[in-house]
Design a protein around this motif. Structure first.
Motif: not given
Length: 211
Positions: A193-211
């Motif tokens: 998840c990409y968190y934007s400090n200026n917008l104070q929210s998550i602005v992008g989420i990747s597809e699920p993946f395995q670790v």
């Protein structure tokens, strides 16, 4: 009284209330479900109520005129009842349960990101992301690794700063590394998840993946 006031007072007209399907909540003898037996013998009344409204949002046009937007929040009442078992007051408490739906403010994600290669705790891993030209990026933006069932932005397993941990950049995308020592050895399915400090929210989420 309340219904009369709602018709008369402008500020009350937009408020909503659920159906009164419970008995009047006032006035009771203390520690009982018996209405007033004192000399006054007050008439039972629905004096304990829950009303709600959603604020309207307006946006100014280039011509300086204001128009109303579709509200990003919708509310529905799922439960409205009194609690007769409480007796320490001559009122019975009332509760309401609401369902809130938060509509997305944008239809497309502001940032696209993905996990690159095989993710493992054995080595540092790579993240690739791209953002639109209008995106207000900040040096304090970060990308977090989250388990699939995360519920809050602070539920990250680990994170990387998009600026300090950047290793490559071109016109179309940027590449950030994340330390393998912070990757969970147990593994499983994760998201970035990409968190934007200026917008104070998550602005992008990747597809699920395995670790």
């Amino acid at each position: 009284q309340l219904n009369m006031a709602k018709k008369k007072e402008a500020f009350l007209k937009e408020f909503k209330e659920g159906p009164l399907l419970f008995k009047p909540t006032y006035k009771f003898d203390l520690y009982s479900e018996v209405y007033d037996t004192s000399e006054k013998k007050r008439k039972p009344a629905w004096t304990d109520r829950i009303l709600w409204k959603v604020k309207n949002t307006c946006e100014a046009s280039k011509e300086g005129e204001f128009h109303e937007e579709e509200n990003p929040v919708s509310i529905s009442l799922t439960n409205y009842l009194s609690h007769m078992s409480y007796g320490i007051s001559d009122h019975k408490p009332v509760t309401g349960t609401f369902k809130l739906e938060m509509k997305p403010l944008v239809s497309d994600p502001l940032v696209m990101l993905s996990a690159e290669g095989e993710w493992s705790a054995e080595h540092d891993v790579l993240i690739r992301y791209s953002a639109g030209p209008e995106f207000p990026s900040s040096a304090w933006d970060w990308i977090g690794l989250f388990q699939m069932n995360f519920r809050h932005v602070k539920d990250y397993v680990t994170y990387a700063w998009v600026e300090d941990d950047e290793i490559a950049s071109n016109r179309d995308s940027k590449q950030v590394y994340m330390s393998g020592s912070e990757i969970p050895r147990v593994g499983g399915e994760f998201l970035l998840c990409y968190y934007s400090n200026n917008l104070q929210s998550i602005v992008g989420i990747s597809e699920p993946f395995q670790v």
